[in-house]
Design an enzyme around this catalytic site. Structure first.
Site, PDB file in Angstrom:
ATOM      1  N   ARG A 146       0.828  -1.217   0.000  1.00  0.00           N
ATOM      2  CA  ARG A 146       0.000   0.000   0.000  1.00  0.00           C
ATOM      3  C   ARG A 146       0.860   1.263   0.000  1.00  0.00           C
ATOM      4  O   ARG A 146       0.524   2.241   0.677  1.00  0.00           O
ATOM      5  CB  ARG A 146      -0.936   0.032   1.216  1.00  0.00           C
ATOM      6  CG  ARG A 146      -1.875  -1.139   1.332  1.00  0.00           C
ATOM      7  CD  ARG A 146      -3.015  -0.996   0.356  1.00  0.00           C
ATOM      8  NE  ARG A 146      -3.987  -2.045   0.550  1.00  0.00           N
ATOM      9  CZ  ARG A 146      -5.179  -1.859   1.099  1.00  0.00           C
ATOM     10  NH1 ARG A 146      -5.544  -0.672   1.485  1.00  0.00           N
ATOM     11  NH2 ARG A 146      -6.003  -2.864   1.223  1.00  0.00           N
ATOM     12  N   ARG A 191      -3.877   6.388   0.661  1.00  0.00           N
ATOM     13  CA  ARG A 191      -4.466   7.551   1.326  1.00  0.00           C
ATOM     14  C   ARG A 191      -3.518   8.346   2.210  1.00  0.00           C
ATOM     15  O   ARG A 191      -3.802   9.488   2.541  1.00  0.00           O
ATOM     16  CB  ARG A 191      -5.685   7.098   2.153  1.00  0.00           C
ATOM     17  CG  ARG A 191      -6.856   6.707   1.297  1.00  0.00           C
ATOM     18  CD  ARG A 191      -7.906   5.985   2.087  1.00  0.00           C
ATOM     19  NE  ARG A 191      -7.424   4.680   2.516  1.00  0.00           N
ATOM     20  CZ  ARG A 191      -8.124   3.815   3.263  1.00  0.00           C
ATOM     21  NH1 ARG A 191      -9.313   4.157   3.694  1.00  0.00           N
ATOM     22  NH2 ARG A 191      -7.632   2.646   3.589  1.00  0.00           N
ATOM     23  N   ARG A 241      -8.110  11.245  -5.582  1.00  0.00           N
ATOM     24  CA  ARG A 241      -9.339  10.592  -5.127  1.00  0.00           C
ATOM     25  C   ARG A 241     -10.485  11.570  -4.899  1.00  0.00           C
ATOM     26  O   ARG A 241     -11.656  11.201  -5.008  1.00  0.00           O
ATOM     27  CB  ARG A 241      -9.081   9.797  -3.843  1.00  0.00           C
ATOM     28  CG  ARG A 241      -8.459   8.456  -4.074  1.00  0.00           C
ATOM     29  CD  ARG A 241      -9.475   7.439  -4.594  1.00  0.00           C
ATOM     30  NE  ARG A 241     -10.332   6.959  -3.522  1.00  0.00           N
ATOM     31  CZ  ARG A 241     -11.637   7.168  -3.428  1.00  0.00           C
ATOM     32  NH1 ARG A 241     -12.256   7.872  -4.344  1.00  0.00           N
ATOM     33  NH2 ARG A 241     -12.344   6.689  -2.431  1.00  0.00           N
ATOM     34  N   ASP A 276      -6.910  -3.005  -7.189  1.00  0.00           N
ATOM     35  CA  ASP A 276      -7.389  -3.604  -5.941  1.00  0.00           C
ATOM     36  C   ASP A 276      -7.621  -5.086  -6.177  1.00  0.00           C
ATOM     37  O   ASP A 276      -7.839  -5.515  -7.317  1.00  0.00           O
ATOM     38  CB  ASP A 276      -8.686  -2.932  -5.469  1.00  0.00           C
ATOM     39  CG  ASP A 276      -8.958  -3.283  -4.009  1.00  0.00           C
ATOM     40  OD1 ASP A 276      -8.304  -2.708  -3.133  1.00  0.00           O
ATOM     41  OD2 ASP A 276      -9.778  -4.176  -3.751  1.00  0.00           O
ATOM     42  N   TYR A 281     -14.585 -11.959   0.887  1.00  0.00           N
ATOM     43  CA  TYR A 281     -15.299 -10.703   0.593  1.00  0.00           C
ATOM     44  C   TYR A 281     -16.586 -10.961  -0.188  1.00  0.00           C
ATOM     45  O   TYR A 281     -17.607 -10.303   0.035  1.00  0.00           O
ATOM     46  CB  TYR A 281     -14.400  -9.744  -0.195  1.00  0.00           C
ATOM     47  CG  TYR A 281     -13.317  -9.102   0.650  1.00  0.00           C
ATOM     48  CD1 TYR A 281     -13.626  -8.092   1.556  1.00  0.00           C
ATOM     49  CD2 TYR A 281     -11.989  -9.508   0.552  1.00  0.00           C
ATOM     50  CE1 TYR A 281     -12.636  -7.509   2.336  1.00  0.00           C
ATOM     51  CE2 TYR A 281     -10.997  -8.943   1.330  1.00  0.00           C
ATOM     52  CZ  TYR A 281     -11.325  -7.931   2.227  1.00  0.00           C
ATOM     53  OH  TYR A 281     -10.355  -7.361   3.003  1.00  0.00           O
TER      54      TYR A 281
END
Ligand code: 1CP
Length: 362
Positions: free
Chosen positions: A30, A34, A43, A79, A157
């Site tokens: 990552r 963010r 974003r 992702d 998921y």
């Protein structure tokens, strides 16, 4: 395959194959994301999956962390949940909440709603385009890593419908409907193999498979519902690339929490076993050295909340614990959104200085 510039920095590739290096390569899971304000600016203008699906945007955010620090690898921005999308499921990325599946697989009967023969080139062509563009833009600076989620993690998921501490719905499938669970894991495995092979054909120079939710399976459940699929992915990807006459690329497995399976993982065709921060480095080294496997990891990402001096000493100890042969430095899991980029930079610089010191003193 396209013609790309030769690699100027191949430390990551050499370390993955346990070859000699002049310093330990480092990257961070990552590393795009963010915690970078330039990522947040992108974003703010675009939805998460629009960034993934637009090669210019995916390329831009892939390159952002490399402009700030001396990372030895880039990882394509995407992702793991693009595979459920390719199988026909809807996934939304909800700010502050994470991924949400409005219609998860409620029961095994829902398996028939999935596309059983996905056209990977068509459904995921945007990832291959992003890889090609990023290879061009990287111009050989560092290798580009491609990746995929592993079958069990993706199933978790798809059945639970989003993040969960227990993934109890998906785990209930394993015990109540083992055959249907295996049918789903098989479909995911075959799709992942095509997806990874095509990432390399597009220009990916290494591949990482994320089994992020291995830790909630016990060792016998892992042996039944995760390991065989992980092993098949590595064997098949290697075989298909070799049949296509494509040069071998390092394959990395990150099975977070799978303490009990280091031995089994070291017996698969992966070249690198990635350790989370709770795993014992000495034990993993002993097991993996016998199989000539490299290791990746494993500083606790929370260590980056400490001061720069503490980060440097913890990193130095980590570099010493792993040794300089067959080690790719990384965090034990991804960057958290509220970490300071300057602290990641301190980690990266410390890996370089501590490993150079170790090599020069040998
Ligand atoms: O709104 C946003 O911007 C969402 C934040 C975000 C980001 C930056 C998500 C949502 N995914 C990503 C990118 C991403 N995801 C990368 C980019 C490349 C890089 O590493 O720089 C990668 C490799 C992933 C892989 C991924 N997605 C994993 C495996 C790694 C891991 O952390 O264990 C998992 C489990 C996901 C699912 C996912 N996507 C996003 C979130 C917040 C999550 C985790 C949900 C959860 O905690 O269960």
């Amino acid at each position: 395959m396209c013609d790309f510039a030769p690699l100027k920095n191949d430390l990551f590739i050499r370390a993955a194959f346990c070859e000699k290096v002049e310093r330990t390569p480092v990257w961070a899971m990552r590393q795009a994301g963010r915690y970078l304000k330039e990522f947040q600016e992108v974003r703010a203008k675009h939805d998460f999956f629009t960034v993934c699906r637009t090669p210019e945007l995916a390329c831009e955010v892939t390159l952002q962390p490399l402009r700030r620090m001396e990372l030895d690898a880039a990882i394509i921005f995407s992702d793991i949940l693009v595979i459920p999308q390719a199988l026909g499921m809807e996934v939304q990325m909800v700010p502050g909440k994470g991924p949400v599946f409005p219609k998860p697989l409620a029961n095994p009967g829902d398996l028939k709603t999935l596309n059983q023969t996905p056209d990977v080139d068509k459904e995921l062509g945007y990832v291959f385009d992003a890889i090609k563009l990023t290879r061009q833009k990287l111009d050989g600076k560092v290798p580009l890593i491609g990746f995929s989620g592993a079958p069990w993690t993706l199933m978790a998921y798809m059945v639970d419908g989003g993040s969960s501490a227990t993934f109890s719905k998906a785990r209930s499938w394993l015990f109540r409907s083992p055959n249907e669970s295996k049918a789903l894991l098989d479909l995911l495995t075959d799709t992942i193999i095509k997806y990874l092979v095509n990432q390399v054909r597009a220009g990916a120079q290494a591949l990482q498979v994320f089994e992020s939710h291995a830790g909630i399976l016990g060792s016998s459940t892992f042996a039944q519902f995760s390991l065989p699929y992980l092993a098949k992915i590595a064997t098949q990807v290697k075989k298909q690339l070799s049949d296509l006459g494509i040069q071998r690329v390092p394959l990395i497995i990150f099975a977070k929490g799978a303490h009990y399976a280091i031995q089994e993982l070291s017996a698969t065709d992966y070249d690198v076993i990635s350790l989370d921060w709770t795993m014992d480095v000495k034990r993993a080294r002993e097991i993996c050295a016998k199989k000539s496997k490299a290791l990746q990891g494993n500083l606790d990402p929370a260590m980056l909340y400490a001061g720069v001096d503490e980060i440097c000493s913890a990193t130095k100890k980590m570099v010493q614990d792993f040794g300089v042969t067959g080690h790719i430095a990384n965090l034990g899991h991804g960057m958290y959104p509220d970490l300071d980029p300057e602290h990641l930079k301190a980690f990266v610089n410390s890996v370089h200085s501590a490993s150079e010191e170790l090599i020069n003193s040998a």
